[in-house]
Design a protein around this motif. Structure first.
Motif, PDB file in Angstrom:
ATOM      1  N   SER A 170       0.870  -1.131  -0.147  1.00  0.00           N
ATOM      2  CA  SER A 170       0.034  -0.071  -0.254  1.00  0.00           C
ATOM      3  C   SER A 170       0.981   1.289   0.125  1.00  0.00           C
ATOM      4  O   SER A 170       0.512   2.226  -0.684  1.00  0.00           O
ATOM      5  N   SER A 171       2.076   1.093   0.706  1.00  0.00           N
ATOM      6  CA  SER A 171       2.821   2.308   0.577  1.00  0.00           C
ATOM      7  C   SER A 171       3.344   2.709  -0.856  1.00  0.00           C
ATOM      8  O   SER A 171       3.632   3.784  -1.212  1.00  0.00           O
ATOM      9  N   SER A 174       0.579   4.170  -2.710  1.00  0.00           N
ATOM     10  CA  SER A 174       0.438   5.680  -2.352  1.00  0.00           C
ATOM     11  C   SER A 174       1.537   6.516  -2.918  1.00  0.00           C
ATOM     12  O   SER A 174       0.962   7.709  -3.681  1.00  0.00           O
ATOM     13  N   PRO A 202      -7.961  -3.990   0.428  1.00  0.00           N
ATOM     14  CA  PRO A 202      -7.514  -3.247   1.620  1.00  0.00           C
ATOM     15  C   PRO A 202      -6.113  -2.397   1.632  1.00  0.00           C
ATOM     16  O   PRO A 202      -5.921  -1.403   2.174  1.00  0.00           O
ATOM     17  N   ASP A 205      -7.546   0.767   0.340  1.00  0.00           N
ATOM     18  CA  ASP A 205      -7.807   1.626   1.516  1.00  0.00           C
ATOM     19  C   ASP A 205      -6.953   2.198   2.308  1.00  0.00           C
ATOM     20  O   ASP A 205      -6.991   3.710   2.624  1.00  0.00           O
ATOM     21  N   GLU A 206      -5.636   1.461   2.532  1.00  0.00           N
ATOM     22  CA  GLU A 206      -4.642   1.935   3.359  1.00  0.00           C
ATOM     23  C   GLU A 206      -4.025   3.106   2.599  1.00  0.00           C
ATOM     24  O   GLU A 206      -3.660   4.040   3.221  1.00  0.00           O
ATOM     25  N   ALA A 209      -5.627   6.433   2.729  1.00  0.00           N
ATOM     26  CA  ALA A 209      -5.784   7.433   3.680  1.00  0.00           C
ATOM     27  C   ALA A 209      -4.738   8.353   3.572  1.00  0.00           C
ATOM     28  O   ALA A 209      -4.509   9.447   4.239  1.00  0.00           O
ATOM     29  N   THR A 590       6.339  -4.658   3.653  1.00  0.00           N
ATOM     30  CA  THR A 590       5.190  -3.553   4.023  1.00  0.00           C
ATOM     31  C   THR A 590       5.632  -2.528   3.208  1.00  0.00           C
ATOM     32  O   THR A 590       4.785  -1.875   2.835  1.00  0.00           O
TER      33      THR A 590
END
Ligand code: PRX
Length: 652
Positions: A170-171, A174, A202, A205-206, A209, A590
């Motif tokens: 997710s990072s 983004s 998910p 969604d993360e 943010a 991650t």
């Protein structure tokens, strides 16, 4: 590199093009003479394979070097070229995408006519979501037909897409959304990997943010997993796209209109957004796909095994093949689900004729053993391709023997995210093949191998690979960072005006090219480009890590494996055991994604540094590869290496 050089110099097997293949090949020997007689006329002819709403006034404008303009003044629509025109030409019933999901029985065949309807529906939905020409759309999807439909819908609207590989975290997602300022994201609840549904929503969604500007998320229901839902932002594909009208009038855009941004690792921590535009990119992707794969649209069943989230998926699974009216097999999952026969069973069942995969997969097949392919009828295959990393002669010969029945030519194609399309490769009806060699520049391409001063090394010598002439699919720069584009690729040989590829290469006595891998801090793990600094910054973002150095070690299957050396913070309490190493590996997953998880992490007290404070990665590579240490005299403290080696020899 010197080991590689001496190994390669023993390779003297030769394979002529099979006579029946050469007799029917799309291109013959004369293509080289044509291209060198008039390079720009050659590319103009290649671009005529496409359908233009308005012809170009000038083939190449190189006045704002290194930012090229190709087919200046021409107008076209990329999606129209990939879909509509084939329907208009009476090929609407031809299958464009023969899709197989990972779970057995999940399959769909999508014709060009259906694809056109789907792309128009998706384009209408995107317009409803407020997407306008020039807006960026991020796509984070599994390998399903909707991913291709989404890309083409963006292309149809002139809204550049940025596809983020589903294996990124997710990072990473983004970072990319923010860098190109995308306002709409297309994703799915998940996809199937290794027999299990693997969630994607998910991560979106993360990521979101951190991306308050994203206003809409279009979600395909693929696995039926539970998903969190943000009302007003999230919409289902089946509630919108599938209900939308199939009529959509397409607009035509300038040849230089941005088509997509593809992020790739460079030598610094931040991935670069490589920009590609429309006319030149599509012309070269289509021409090379047709000539290098000898594509016969009425007969071939083509399978590119790459993920759509990488450049190979863009150019040789989506744009090149569809522009050529190819019937492609597209597979969602892992090659060995439910067992090692899956991949070969698919070739057999679908009668695949052309296969394009990475050497890492070939080496994985070698580990499974020759009995696996031997249990299948693979006689439909007539041409094999390789991409993404240097292919070692043994893997090349194994591929030809065990998949190609000792008959098929192999095209080892060298290119990069930045080049957009193939640059160095054999032509299967023309070239005498040598296992492990990419042979030479394709027609219309200028390349050379030079020394540090930019002087050609000549046949029989090794050096740095450069591209000497602009080419149609070349990147038009790094998104938002023109200076970095100049510095990274054009400064090193500014005097000569060469593009510096970052790869080492050798010319053999015949002048044929042998690619030797990266000469910078970029690693190649299973054909994926990952920078050492990117993994280092992920490691030092862990609260218990003070410093980290990362190197690519030789790996028999993945080409390179990531090995990290880490100095803990403070007293180092709680950093002794395996648990800490595991925690760090997960932390990298991650921060970047599972593909960047180090194979090995050594917790050390010091790193080898020169007097000017530079980490000597060369010595760490020696440790990682279990080689004798090279010259240590420039180290401030050479005893550091004794400690590191002790550690390495006690490591599992
Ligand atoms: O080092 C070269 C290697 O992959 C790099 C480009 O990676 P990427 O932009 O991710 O694109 C991969 C797919 C085109 C190159 O700098 N590479 C790619 N193809 C080959 C290769 N190395 C040797 N032989 C190849 N055929």
């Amino acid at each position: 590199m010197s080991d590689t050089l001496s190994n390669l110099s023993h390779e003297d097997r030769r394979f002529e093009p099979p006579a029946p293949f050469a007799a029917h090949a799309n291109v013959g020997e004369d293509v080289f003479a044509d291209a060198s007689a008039d390079r720009l006329a050659f590319w103009a002819k290649a671009a005529e394979r496409l359908s233009w709403d308005r012809p170009w006034d000038e083939v190449l404008d190189w006045s704002d070097k290194p930012f090229a303009k190709w087919f200046v003044g021409g107008r076209l629509n990329v999606a129209y070229n990939c879909v509509d025109r084939h329907v208009a030409d009476g090929h609407g019933d031809q299958v464009a995408i023969q899709w197989e999901g990972e779970p057995e029985g999940h399959a769909r065949a999508i014709t060009y006519a259906q694809l056109k309807d789907d792309v128009c529906r998706a384009a209408n939905t995107l317009v409803e979501l407020g997407v306008q020409t020039g807006d960026r759309v991020a796509i984070y999807m599994p390998m399903i037909p909707e991913t291709i439909v989404s890309m083409l819908a963006c292309a149809r609207l002139g809204a550049p897409h940025t596809v983020v590989f589903g294996g990124f975290s997710s990072s990473a997602l983004s970072d990319r959304i923010i860098d190109c300022d995308a306002r709409v994201v297309i994703t799915a609840d998940g996809g199937y990997r290794r027999g299990e549904p693997s969630a994607l929503k998910p991560a979106v969604d993360e990521a979101l943010a951190k991306c308050p500007d994203v206003r809409s998320v279009l979600v395909v229901k693929r696995t039926g997993q539970d998903v969190a839902w943000t009302e007003g932002r999230d919409v289902w594909w089946h509630d919108t796209v599938e209900q939308a009208a199939t009529e959509h009038e397409c607009e035509f855009f300038d040849s230089e209109h941005p088509l997509f941004v593809m992020y790739t690792s460079g030598t610094t921590g931040k991935p670069k957004g490589i920009l590609h535009t429309s006319g030149g990119y599509l012309a070269q992707a289509a021409y090379t796909h047709w000539s290098v794969f000898d594509l016969k649209p009425d007969d071939d069943l083509y399978w590119c095994g790459a993920d759509i989230g990488w450049i190979t998926g863009h150019s040789y699974l989506v744009y090149g093949p569809l522009a050529n009216r190819t019937t492609s097999l597209v597979y969602e999952g892992t090659p060995n689900y439910p067992d090692e026969h899956r991949f070969f069973d698919m070739i057999e069942r679908h009668r695949v004729t052309i296969l394009y995969i990475a050497p890492t997969l070939i080496r994985t097949f070698m580990k499974w053993g020759e009995d696996v392919p031997a249990g299948h009828d693979l006689t439909s295959l007539r041409l094999l391709g390789s991409v993404g990393e240097p292919i070692n002669p043994e893997a090349w010969v194994w591929y030809r023997e065990n998949l190609g029945g000792g008959r098929t030519p192999i095209v080892d194609t060298w290119w990069q995210t930045e080049t957009g399309a193939m640059m160095i490769s054999p032509l299967p009806g023309v070239s005498t093949l040598k296992p492990g060699s990419a042979i030479g520049p394709l027609p219309g391409i200028g390349a050379d191998v030079v020394d540090n001063d930019g002087a050609p090394v000549g046949a029989g010598n090794g050096g740095l690979l450069v591209l000497t002439e602009p080419w149609p699919a070349m990147t038009r720069g790094i998104w938002g960072d023109p200076d970095r584009f100049r510095e990274t690729y054009w400064e090193r040989f500014a005097e000569q005006g060469y593009y510096f590829a970052g790869d080492g290469a050798k010319l053999d006595d015949d002048g044929d090219y042998w690619l030797l891998g990266r000469v910078d801090d970029v690693m190649n793990v299973s054909g994926h480009r990952i920078s050492t600094t990117e993994v280092e910054s992920a490691l030092v973002s862990h609260p218990k890590v003070a410093e980290a150095a990362v190197v690519g070690a030789t790996d028999p299957t993945t080409g390179q494996g990531i090995v990290a050396f880490v100095i803990p913070r403070g007293t180092g309490e709680g950093t002794e055991g395996d648990e800490f190493v595991q925690e760090l590996r997960n932390h990298v997953a991650t921060e970047i994604g599972k593909i960047a998880k180090p194979r090995q992490i050594m917790v050390v007290k010091e790193l080898p540094k020169t007097r000017s404070g530079k980490i000597m990665r060369r010595l760490l590579r020696d440790v990682a590869d279990h080689r004798e240490l090279g010259d240590v005299t420039t180290l401030t403290d050479s005893s550091v290496m004794d400690l590191i080696q002790d550690k390495a020899s006690s490591a599992p």
